[in-house]
Design an enzyme around this catalytic site. Structure first.
Site, short mmCIF file in Angstrom:
data_model
loop_
_atom_site.label_atom_id
_atom_site.label_comp_id
_atom_site.label_asym_id
_atom_site.label_seq_id
_atom_site.Cartn_x
_atom_site.Cartn_y
_atom_site.Cartn_z
N TYR A 172 0.84 -1.20 0.00
CA TYR A 172 0.00 0.00 0.00
C TYR A 172 0.88 1.25 0.00
O TYR A 172 0.71 2.14 -0.84
CB TYR A 172 -0.93 -0.03 1.21
N LYS A 207 1.41 4.03 -3.15
CA LYS A 207 1.12 5.47 -2.98
C LYS A 207 2.36 6.31 -3.28
O LYS A 207 2.28 7.36 -3.92
CB LYS A 207 0.61 5.76 -1.57
N ASN A 218 -4.96 7.47 9.76
CA ASN A 218 -6.31 6.95 9.98
C ASN A 218 -7.37 8.04 9.97
O ASN A 218 -7.48 8.80 10.93
CB ASN A 218 -6.34 6.20 11.31
N HIS A 258 -12.05 -1.41 10.00
CA HIS A 258 -11.52 -0.29 10.78
C HIS A 258 -11.76 -0.50 12.27
O HIS A 258 -12.80 -1.00 12.69
CB HIS A 258 -12.13 1.03 10.30
N ILE A 293 -7.08 -7.19 18.74
CA ILE A 293 -5.88 -6.37 18.79
C ILE A 293 -4.78 -7.16 18.10
O ILE A 293 -4.44 -8.27 18.53
CB ILE A 293 -5.46 -6.05 20.24
N ARG A 312 -1.52 4.92 16.50
CA ARG A 312 -1.89 5.52 15.22
C ARG A 312 -2.41 6.94 15.44
O ARG A 312 -2.93 7.26 16.50
CB ARG A 312 -2.98 4.70 14.51
N GLY A 349 3.88 -5.87 8.15
CA GLY A 349 3.84 -4.54 7.54
C GLY A 349 3.26 -3.46 8.42
O GLY A 349 3.15 -2.32 8.00
N ASP A 350 2.89 -3.77 9.67
CA ASP A 350 2.36 -2.76 10.59
C ASP A 350 3.50 -2.18 11.42
O ASP A 350 4.10 -2.89 12.24
CB ASP A 350 1.33 -3.38 11.54
#
Length: 193
Positions: free
Chosen positions: A52, A56, A81, A98, A116, A130, A189-190
Site C-alpha cells: 500500500y 502510494k 487513519n 476499521h 488487537i 496511530r 507490515g504494521d
C-alpha cells in the site's frame, strides 16, 4: 498497485487529454514505514514496508513527472487513519476492517469482541499507536489544497497518536460498555507507531 498506479495513470491521462490542471491526491504516511523520528515531517525519507505504502509513493513520483511534463499541478496529502463522521454522512462497510467501528459494534452487541493485532510493540501499552484524524479536518485540508499554486506534498496529523488499547478504553468510557478483546499476533507490515 492496480488501483493506485494503473488506474491513477488512466485518470492522469484523461486529465491531460481534457485539459485538467490540478489534482489533489489522498496519499498516506505509510510511505515512510517505521519512522526514524516523530513527528513525521516532509523531510523524512520514504521507506515503505508494505505494498500500500509503496504504491502510494510510486504514484506521488508519477504526479511529479506529470507536473514536469504536462504542467499538471498536484497536492499530495499524507495521513494515516481517517476517523469520524459528519452530522449528515458516515460510512457503511459491508465488511468492516476499521478499528473504531469494530469496537463500537462490540458495544452495540453486533460483535462479540474486537481484535488487537500485536501486543508486543515497543509502545507504552504494547499495542500499535496511530494518528486518528477526523474526516472533517481532512475535508478542510483538501479544500485548502484547492488554493495551492505549486505542487507539493504535505503530511497531515494531530501531532500525537493513540494506541489501540487507548481507543478501546475511550470507547468503553463513552459507551459505558465493557469491550471484549481477543489478542492476535502482529500483522506483517504494521509499524509500531
Amino acid at each position: 498497485f492496480r488501483n493506485n498506479i494503473s488506474n491513477g495513470l488512466n485518470l492522469l491521462d484523461a486529465m491531460v487529454a481534457t485539459g485538467g490542471r490540478q489534482i489533489i491526491f489522498s496519499s498516506t504516511c505509510a510511505i515512510f514505514g517505521p519512522p526514524d523520528r516523530l513527528p513525521i515531517d516532509e523531510t523524512l525519507l520514504p521507506r515503505p514496508i508494505n505494498p500500500y505504502g509503496e504504491s502510494k509513493l510510486a504514484f506521488e513520483k508519477i504526479l511529479r513527472w506529470y507536473d514536469e511534463i504536462h504542467g499538471l499541478k498536484f497536492v499530495a496529502l499524507r495521513y494515516f487513519n481517517a476517523a469520524g463522521a459528519s452530522e449528515r454522512f458516515g460510512e457503511d462497510h459491508r465488511i468492516e476492517t476499521h478499528l473504531i467501528p469494530n469496537i463500537l459494534k462490540v458495544a452495540l452487541g453486533q460483535k462479540s469482541h474486537v481484535e488487537i493485532y500485536g501486543t508486543d510493540y515497543p509502545t507504552p501499552d504494547g499495542s500499535c499507536i496511530r494518528d486518528y484524524i477526523h474526516v472533517l479536518d481532512l475535508a478542510e485540508a483538501h479544500m485548502l489544497a484547492l488554493n495551492a499554486k505549486t505542487s507539493a506534498c504535505y503530511n497531515l496529523g494531530t501531532g500525537g497518536g493513540t494506541s489501540v488499547r487507548e481507543v478501546i478504553a475511550a470507547c468503553e468510557k463513552v459507551s459505558g460498555k465493557k469491550i471484549a478483546v481477543v489478542e492476535k499476533p502482529r500483522r506483517p507490515g504494521d509499524p509500531p507507531r
